[in-house]
Design an enzyme around this catalytic site. Structure first.
Site, PDB file in Angstrom:
ATOM      1  N   ASP A  87       6.768  22.675  31.911  1.00 18.57           N
ATOM      2  CA  ASP A  87       5.968  22.299  30.744  1.00 18.57           C
ATOM      3  C   ASP A  87       6.315  20.907  30.217  1.00 18.57           C
ATOM      4  O   ASP A  87       5.783  20.469  29.193  1.00 18.57           O
ATOM      5  CB  ASP A  87       6.142  23.332  29.629  1.00 18.57           C
ATOM      6  CG  ASP A  87       7.583  23.440  29.138  1.00 18.57           C
ATOM      7  OD1 ASP A  87       8.455  22.758  29.718  1.00 18.57           O
ATOM      8  OD2 ASP A  87       7.830  24.207  28.192  1.00 18.57           O
ATOM      9  N   GLY A  88       7.205  20.189  30.919  1.00 19.57           N
ATOM     10  CA  GLY A  88       7.571  18.843  30.509  1.00 19.57           C
ATOM     11  C   GLY A  88       8.827  18.756  29.665  1.00 19.57           C
ATOM     12  O   GLY A  88       9.326  17.655  29.401  1.00 19.57           O
ATOM     13  N   ARG A  90      13.901  -5.029  18.926  1.00 18.59           N
ATOM     14  CA  ARG A  90      13.122  -6.219  18.539  1.00 18.59           C
ATOM     15  C   ARG A  90      12.329  -6.001  17.258  1.00 18.59           C
ATOM     16  O   ARG A  90      11.936  -6.968  16.604  1.00 18.59           O
ATOM     17  CB  ARG A  90      12.173  -6.606  19.675  1.00 18.59           C
ATOM     18  CG  ARG A  90      12.853  -7.320  20.816  1.00 18.59           C
ATOM     19  CD  ARG A  90      11.888  -7.661  21.933  1.00 18.59           C
ATOM     20  NE  ARG A  90      11.559  -6.488  22.729  1.00 18.59           N
ATOM     21  CZ  ARG A  90      10.709  -6.500  23.746  1.00 18.59           C
ATOM     22  NH1 ARG A  90      10.084  -7.616  24.072  1.00 18.59           N
ATOM     23  NH2 ARG A  90      10.474  -5.411  24.440  1.00 18.59           N
ATOM     24  N   LYS A 113       7.858 -22.537  18.739  1.00 17.83           N
ATOM     25  CA  LYS A 113       7.023 -21.435  19.231  1.00 17.83           C
ATOM     26  C   LYS A 113       6.509 -20.641  18.050  1.00 17.83           C
ATOM     27  O   LYS A 113       7.236 -20.362  17.099  1.00 17.83           O
ATOM     28  CB  LYS A 113       7.818 -20.510  20.151  1.00 17.83           C
ATOM     29  CG  LYS A 113       6.976 -19.400  20.777  1.00 17.83           C
ATOM     30  CD  LYS A 113       7.847 -18.372  21.515  1.00 17.83           C
ATOM     31  CE  LYS A 113       8.525 -17.411  20.570  1.00 17.83           C
ATOM     32  NZ  LYS A 113       9.207 -16.311  21.282  1.00 17.83           N
ATOM     33  N   THR A 172       7.532 -16.952  26.936  1.00 19.04           N
ATOM     34  CA  THR A 172       8.417 -17.847  26.186  1.00 19.04           C
ATOM     35  C   THR A 172       9.168 -18.778  27.124  1.00 19.04           C
ATOM     36  O   THR A 172       9.259 -19.992  26.887  1.00 19.04           O
ATOM     37  CB  THR A 172       9.398 -17.032  25.336  1.00 19.04           C
ATOM     38  OG1 THR A 172       8.667 -16.249  24.381  1.00 19.04           O
ATOM     39  CG2 THR A 172      10.362 -17.940  24.592  1.00 19.04           C
TER      40      THR A 172
END
Length: 322
Positions: A37-38, A100, A206, A239
């Site tokens: 079932d995962g 991040r 940037k 980047t």
């Protein structure tokens, strides 16, 4: 001193064995079962009662497991280790997911690094160690348990020294954006001390909106210089591509790209391989496939092994964070 036990999930076992070899230990046995079932189950097969346990696992997506699947498995395994009587459990995560997303840039943005920290704390994690978090202050402030931040800078100083030992021309360390200037400056100073010579600095402006990058103006002099572009992560490669292009247009003689973590999503490595880069150096915090003759992998396993050794023996582990 409690016994040391070193574990890894199945998906991170190859790297964990490198750490185990550097540490002079064997990986402890565990069971990892997937159900139809995962759902899944993980449990230690070695006795961990009263032990000082270190669980080595980078958190990233691959062809078999998503980053969220690996995260849940890691958290459940930490809970199982604590329930089995482990005296201390340290999560050694060379690449830490969701690091991040550390600040709000849009209305009602999440602070994912804080939510991640809460999950580790809830399962009873005693220490979280990682290699070059995206934002050091955000990483340290998010967790209430002990953290150990391991910079890859010494590894790349060794790499750069080998590449530049016979280079008599000007040298420059560059950041690909304003946000990485402090990281690049620390590397510039360390490399200058090692090579005992003056090294210049530069950066590229940037701007990012969603997934769109703009900017590209070079600040600093790189003409006829060997330039080392220093970053913490290469994901899509945009980047680094912009930075390498700016250095090339600025007249750089040699260009290297150094990044702690090489994700290389999609065809990023192929595209970077077509740039005027002499080498692209990353650590093995993430598994690297053969995809470019310019790619050079610097192992961080000995550094993590030394961190585990010092944590287990009572220090001084914190000196590795400088």
């Amino acid at each position: 001193m409690p016994p040391l036990k070193l574990f890894s999930l199945d998906s991170g076992a190859d790297f964990a064995r490198k750490v185990a070899d550097a540490l002079g230990e064997l990986l402890a046995e565990h069971e990892e079962r997937d159900f139809v079932d995962g759902e899944h189950k993980l449990r230690p097969l070695d006795d961990v009662e009263g032990a000082d346990v270190y669980l080595v696992q980078s958190l990233y997506s691959d062809g078999e497991h998503s980053v969220n699947d690996k995260l849940v498995r890691l958290l459940f395994f930490i809970g199982a280790l604590k329930d089995a009587g482990a005296a201390r459990v340290s999560a050694v995560i060379p690449y830490l997911c969701y690091a991040r997303k550390d600040r709000r840039t849009k209305l009602r943005d999440p602070l994912s690094i804080q939510y991640l920290a809460g999950l580790f704390e809830y399962t009873g994690t005693d220490c979280v160690a990682t290699l070059d978090a995206h934002n050091l202050a955000a990483f340290e402030n998010a967790f209430r348990c002990r953290t150990l931040h391991l910079p890859a800078q010494p590894l790349f100083v060794d790499f750069a020294e080998a590449q530049l030992r016979d280079d008599d021309g000007p040298l420059v360390v560059a950041s690909p954006d304003v946000g990485g200037v402090k990281r690049a400056e620390a590397f510039r100073q360390a490399l200058g001390e090692r090579l005992e010579r003056e090294i210049g600095s530069a950066f590229v402006e940037k701007y990012r909106s969603a997934d769109q990058l703009s900017g590209g103006t070079l600040v600093g002099e790189v003409r006829d210089a060997s330039v080392l572009i220093v970053d913490d992560l290469i994901s899509g490669g945009g980047t680094i591509r912009r930075a390498a292009d700016a250095m090339h247009k600025g007249g750089a003689r040699r260009i290297f790209a150094l990044a702690s973590h090489g994700q290389f999503c999609g065809d990023a490595l192929e595209k970077l391989g077509r740039l005027p880069l002499e080498a692209i150096a990353v650590t093995d915090s993430l598994p690297q496939a053969d995809g470019s003759d310019k790619l050079q992998v610097v192992s961080c396993a000995p550094l993590l092994a030394e961190a585990i050794r010092r944590l287990h023996e009572g220090g001084p582990a914190v000196e590795l964070s400088l």
